[in-house]
Design an enzyme around this catalytic site. Structure first.
Site, PDB file in Angstrom:
ATOM      1  N   CYS A 256       0.819  -1.224   0.000  1.00 62.59           N
ATOM      2  CA  CYS A 256       0.000   0.000   0.000  1.00 62.59           C
ATOM      3  C   CYS A 256       0.848   1.266   0.000  1.00 62.59           C
ATOM      4  O   CYS A 256       0.333   2.365  -0.208  1.00 62.59           O
ATOM      5  CB  CYS A 256      -0.924  -0.005   1.208  1.00 62.59           C
ATOM      6  SG  CYS A 256      -1.903  -1.505   1.317  1.00 62.59           S
TER       7      CYS A 256
ATOM      8  N   HIS B   2      -3.267   6.687   3.905  1.00 64.88           N
ATOM      9  CA  HIS B   2      -3.702   5.480   3.207  1.00 64.88           C
ATOM     10  C   HIS B   2      -5.074   5.070   3.747  1.00 64.88           C
ATOM     11  O   HIS B   2      -5.305   5.086   4.955  1.00 64.88           O
ATOM     12  CB  HIS B   2      -2.674   4.377   3.420  1.00 64.88           C
ATOM     13  CG  HIS B   2      -3.134   3.035   2.965  1.00 64.88           C
ATOM     14  ND1 HIS B   2      -3.689   2.828   1.721  1.00 64.88           N
ATOM     15  CD2 HIS B   2      -3.142   1.815   3.581  1.00 64.88           C
ATOM     16  CE1 HIS B   2      -4.019   1.553   1.597  1.00 64.88           C
ATOM     17  NE2 HIS B   2      -3.692   0.925   2.712  1.00 64.88           N
TER      18      HIS B   2
ATOM     19  N   ASN C 270     -10.085  -0.547   0.655  1.00 63.24           N
ATOM     20  CA  ASN C 270      -8.627  -0.411   0.623  1.00 63.24           C
ATOM     21  C   ASN C 270      -8.138  -0.731  -0.793  1.00 63.24           C
ATOM     22  O   ASN C 270      -8.164  -1.887  -1.210  1.00 63.24           O
ATOM     23  CB  ASN C 270      -8.018  -1.377   1.647  1.00 63.24           C
ATOM     24  CG  ASN C 270      -6.504  -1.312   1.708  1.00 63.24           C
ATOM     25  OD1 ASN C 270      -5.866  -0.713   0.839  1.00 63.24           O
ATOM     26  ND2 ASN C 270      -5.934  -1.954   2.708  1.00 63.24           N
TER      27      ASN C 270
END
Ligand code: UT7
Length: 333
Positions: free
Chosen positions: A119, A260, A290
């Site tokens: 990520c 994030h 996500n």
């Protein structure tokens, strides 16, 4: 007399994003696994996510986001000196999705490579872009974060399939001599001792594809969510503090905190530790889940096009992911 010039800083000249049209809601997932809208919303903040149809791969998402970013920057693909794609779901095992994207954009010659940093992929790409531009080795850099996580998620595993979504975000970076603007500070790090907590075992040389590896589900994401959660909060806070300190800026002087988008509870915990007021935090995890490396650049593009980020704003980016990797950057827009 020669004019004294500072080394340039990198600044973002244009952004773009691509989200697949197909929306999968929590109610859709209730029909598939033993979960509930209530559990997903209260534990993660997620309400829905986008899923790419089989005809669309990570390169397709990259191309749309990249074209938008180039147009916003008023640049052509041939102007680029470097093409970077942060992804853990490349279109092919190899070559790099960055090379496939280069071909799609109709340009050639410039260096092009992928970054596998989970990520944190876009933040790592930002850091590379910044370094190349500061050193004079590149003038214009395209950095994309793009994922089709739906392809590596076990849709029968409720502990992971409710969390992720597909998408891409892109930014074009270029030099500025303005001492007040651009990427003010970055801090990138990794701690490989945590790799078992979040990984995909199959498909590499340790567990190459075989009938057995498929039967064992080795080509799916494996995650120990609650362990990841704890380290995520700690490291997101740590790298963000380090970047703020390097730039001489306090949390309450940040105009926008763009973390994030993995879990609303992680975002809130880090925001509180950094002392950033709630109204200065950008959150879209409820709409996209996500999206791994795509989450920060998607958020940035929404904010820029929505008029939220304006010239002069201090924007703090913060990400965490498989590796574990973590990184933060402070940008003066
Ligand atoms: O992008 C960076 C990488 N990933 C992350 O940042 C993810 C970080 N972790 C998280 O976001 C959270 O840990 C999760 C959302 C993954 C899980 O939330 P949690 O509060 O840590 O729950 P848990 O894993 O401790 O599980 C609690 C319970 C368990 O049941 P028991 O053992 O208490 O009976 C799970 O089996 O919730 C159960 N559970 C579910 N129940 C309904 C797990 N997934 C689900 C589900 N629906 N989808």
């Amino acid at each position: 007399m020669t004019e004294r010039r500072h080394p340039p800083r990198a600044r973002i000249l244009g952004t773009g994003r691509c989200l697949p049209d197909t929306v999968v809601t929590n109610a859709d997932l209730e029909a598939r696994v033993d979960t509930s809208d209530e559990w997903i919303r209260t534990r993660t903040g997620i309400r829905e996510r986008r899923i790419a149809p089989p005809s669309i791969d990570t390169c397709d998402l990259c191309e749309e986001a990249a074209r938008q970013a180039l147009e916003a920057a008023d640049l052509r693909p041939d102007d680029l000196d470097l093409i970077l794609v942060g992804t853990v779901t490349p279109a092919l095992g190899f070559p790099a999705t960055a090379c496939l994207l280069q071909e799609r954009l109709g340009t050639r010659g410039q260096m092009a490579f992928d970054l596998s940093a989970g990520c944190t992929g876009f933040l790592y790409a930002l850091s590379v872009a910044d370094s190349f531009i500061r050193s004079g080795n590149a003038r214009y850099v395209l950095a994309v974060g793009a994922e089709t996580l739906s392809r590596i998620v076990d849709w029968d595993d409720r502990s992971t399939c409710v969390l992720f979504g597909d998408g891409a975000g892109a930014a074009v970076f270029g030099p500025t001599q303005d001492p007040e603007r651009g990427v003010l500070a970055t801090r990138m790090a990794a701690d490989g001792s945590y790799w078992p907590l979040l990984h995909m075992p199959g498909g590499g040389s340790r567990h190459p594809a075989s009938a057995e590896s498929l039967a064992q589900g080795l080509h799916y994401v494996k995650m120990q969510g609650n362990e990841v959660f704890k380290v995520a909060v700690r490291t997101l806070h740590q790298v963000a503090e380090e970047v703020l300190e390097a730039a001489g800026v306090s949390g309450d002087q940040v105009d926008w905190f763009v973390p994030h988008q993995a879990n609303r509870r992680i975002i809130d915990a880090v925001r509180l530790r950094l002392k950033v007021p709630a109204e200065r935090v950008y959150v879209n995890v409820h709409r996209y889940g996500n999206t791994s490396a795509a989450s920060v650049p998607i958020a940035l593009d929404e904010m820029v096009r929505g008029g939220k980020i304006r010239p002069g704003h201090r924007v703090l980016l913060d990400a965490f992911g498989a590796g574990f990797t973590f990184g933060a950057a402070l940008i003066r827009w």
